[in-house]
Write an enzyme that holds these catalytic residues in place. Structure first.
Site, PDB file in Angstrom:
ATOM      1  N   GLU A   1      -7.530   5.359   4.450  1.00  0.00           N
ATOM      2  CA  GLU A   1      -7.404   4.567   3.223  1.00  0.00           C
ATOM      3  C   GLU A   1      -7.435   5.564   2.070  1.00  0.00           C
ATOM      4  O   GLU A   1      -8.444   6.230   1.831  1.00  0.00           O
ATOM      5  CB  GLU A   1      -8.554   3.567   3.111  1.00  0.00           C
ATOM      6  CG  GLU A   1      -8.646   2.583   4.273  1.00  0.00           C
ATOM      7  CD  GLU A   1      -7.669   1.419   4.144  1.00  0.00           C
ATOM      8  OE1 GLU A   1      -7.030   1.293   3.067  1.00  0.00           O
ATOM      9  OE2 GLU A   1      -7.548   0.635   5.111  1.00  0.00           O
TER      10      GLU A   1
ATOM     11  N   HIS B   1      -3.066   3.990   4.753  1.00  0.00           N
ATOM     12  CA  HIS B   1      -3.205   2.712   4.055  1.00  0.00           C
ATOM     13  C   HIS B   1      -3.705   2.935   2.636  1.00  0.00           C
ATOM     14  O   HIS B   1      -3.859   4.069   2.178  1.00  0.00           O
ATOM     15  CB  HIS B   1      -4.178   1.809   4.816  1.00  0.00           C
ATOM     16  CG  HIS B   1      -3.614   1.202   6.056  1.00  0.00           C
ATOM     17  ND1 HIS B   1      -3.293  -0.132   6.163  1.00  0.00           N
ATOM     18  CD2 HIS B   1      -3.306   1.752   7.263  1.00  0.00           C
ATOM     19  CE1 HIS B   1      -2.805  -0.382   7.368  1.00  0.00           C
ATOM     20  NE2 HIS B   1      -2.810   0.753   8.060  1.00  0.00           N
TER      21      HIS B   1
ATOM     22  N   GLU C   1       0.878  -1.179   0.000  1.00  0.00           N
ATOM     23  CA  GLU C   1       0.000   0.000   0.000  1.00  0.00           C
ATOM     24  C   GLU C   1       0.909   1.222   0.000  1.00  0.00           C
ATOM     25  O   GLU C   1       1.370   1.686   1.036  1.00  0.00           O
ATOM     26  CB  GLU C   1      -0.953  -0.063   1.199  1.00  0.00           C
ATOM     27  CG  GLU C   1      -1.877  -1.276   1.087  1.00  0.00           C
ATOM     28  CD  GLU C   1      -2.761  -1.506   2.305  1.00  0.00           C
ATOM     29  OE1 GLU C   1      -2.850  -0.594   3.165  1.00  0.00           O
ATOM     30  OE2 GLU C   1      -3.367  -2.595   2.399  1.00  0.00           O
TER      31      GLU C   1
END
Length: 443
Positions: free
Chosen positions: A281, A190, A86
């Site tokens: 994210e 992430h 990631e």
């Protein structure tokens, strides 16, 4: 001629502009060392430990006093690349470093942020995993885990269940790091989705799991923090930009509502290190092509800066005895907002409580003293780059046991097993109700 060279040197940047490519360990180290050498007055580079393969876990600190904690200056951190495949967060943090150092003294907002905050930036928690990735891939890649094939975001002690896994060097390094600083606010970067996720990632019925979520006593603050980041990211706030993914209203979710997770880092930060952390994210694709990196920087720059500023919400101060001696290990918490591991003052007697505007009663508990209550009122935008300052002097009631400060101070066991029901944690809000309904339809 000498004067001309001098002025030319002052005009030219000290560090060459960072390109929008993926920077592997050698290139990343070269950039960080170059920054530390050329901006030594506001940066400090150090390694908090090593990976399984012996790679340094670098942290660059940016601040007016980068080498040491100063009383009243809160500690903030960003950690990226915990999952080696990631990759976007790793590059964004390098560009954030460049943005901060090159705008100090030029941009008033950045200058004030550096004056008032000590910012710790770890571009890669899993350098071995990143180096193991063979090519960009939007989905699972062999570099997700560390070299020993452990998922580092399942590797921390868990407050709800026994997490009987082998603690990895990278995890151990972060846990020790958290004991050395008074971190107040953090985010863990992430990829693979586009959402700001807040604690808890795991839970029990007493924290609301029967309602498909798991809430902390500071749920209002966590929702605010997640919305602060997501609302400034033009794609994240839409909540539906990733194909084959759950839809997230306003780009925000409770971690447990999304999916339960055992041994996560954000829960560990909040419970055992007194640090509010959310998980960001940042890309639907875990490891997108390099040409996409400028777009991710443009989408996240404002959010990254604004989120750091939130370390200055709430109230801060020191606790003293009647002789004005700072008291360590004193419990300082808001009434009706106690933590399962009580939040305590550090070795300087400091406390930091992240709170939204409102009226609160702070409960101070110290050995040898009666419980001390003090009321604070936090106004809307009353402070600029500083929480409300409230020092507390305890009246004489004997001697405080001033042993060494230990943080984390609670046992590394599932603390929530026998927790009595907490109304603040289990009372549904409208936001949570909407998320719950959505979760049911998307199961």
């Amino acid at each position: 001629m000498d004067f001309a060279r001098l002025w030319l040197g002052l005009l030219l940047p000290l560090v060459a502009a960072l390109d929008f490519n993926y920077h592997h360990q050698e290139a990343m180290e070269a950039f960080l060392k170059n920054v530390a050498n050329n901006y030594s007055s506001i940066t400090y580079l150090h390694s908090i430990g090593k990976s399984v393969k012996g790679r340094n876990l670098w942290v660059l600190i940016v601040g007016r006093f980068p080498k040491e904690h100063r009383i009243g200056i809160p500690e903030f951190k960003y950690v990226a690349n915990m999952h080696g495949d990631e990759s976007v967060g790793r590059e964004l943090l390098l560009h954030l470093i460049e943005y901060l150092i090159t705008n100090d003294g030029k941009d008033p907002e950045i200058t004030n942020l550096i004056n008032s905050t000590r910012i710790h930036i770890m571009p890669s928690m899993n350098p071995d995993g990143f180096e193991a990735v063979k090519k960009p891939d939007c989905y699972y890649n062999q570099g997700r885990e560390n070299y020993n094939q452990y998922d580092l975001n399942r590797n921390f002690p868990d407050a709800f269940e026994v997490n009987n896994v082998s603690r990895q060097p990278e995890t151990e390094a972060v846990m020790k790091w958290l004991q050395t600083e008074t971190f107040v606010l953090s985010a863990n970067l992430h990829g693979g989705a586009l959402v700001a996720s807040y604690p808890f990632d795991n839970g029990v019925p007493e924290t609301g799991t029967l309602h498909f979520r798991s809430l902390t006593p500071d749920d209002d603050v966590f929702q605010y923090l997640a919305h602060t980041y997501a609302s400034r990211n033009p794609n994240m706030k839409k909540g539906d930009q990733c194909k084959n993914s759950m839809k997230f209203p306003n780009g925000v979710t409770n971690g447990y509502s999304w999916y339960p997770l055992l041994g996560g880092m954000q829960d560990y930060n909040y419970i055992w290190a007194q640090c509010f952390e959310i998980t960001l994210e940042l890309s639907c694709c875990k490891y997108p092509r390099e040409e996409k990196l400028p777009f991710f920087w443009n989408d996240n720059k404002a959010s990254l800066i604004e989120y750091i500023k939130q370390v200055h919400i709430g109230v801060k101060g020191q606790v003293f005895n009647y002789n004005k001696v700072p008291l360590p290990n004193v419990i300082v918490e808001v009434q009706d907002r106690s933590h399962i591991c009580p939040y305590k003052t550090n070795k300087f007697g400091e406390y930091y409580l992240l709170l939204l505007p409102g009226s609160y009663v702070i409960n101070v508990t110290a050995v040898g003293y009666d419980p001390h209550l003090t009321k604070v009122v936090i106004l809307e935008k009353s402070q600029n780059f500083s929480a409300l300052k409230k020092d507390i002097i305890l009246p004489y009631r004997g001697q405080l046991d001033s042993g060494p400060v230990s943080n984390p101070s609670c046992p590394m066991v599932p603390l929530y097993r026998n927790l009595p029901s907490r109304s603040a944690a289990t009372k549904p809000s409208l936001f949570v109700f909407l998320v719950t309904v959505l979760h049911i339809f998307l199961k």
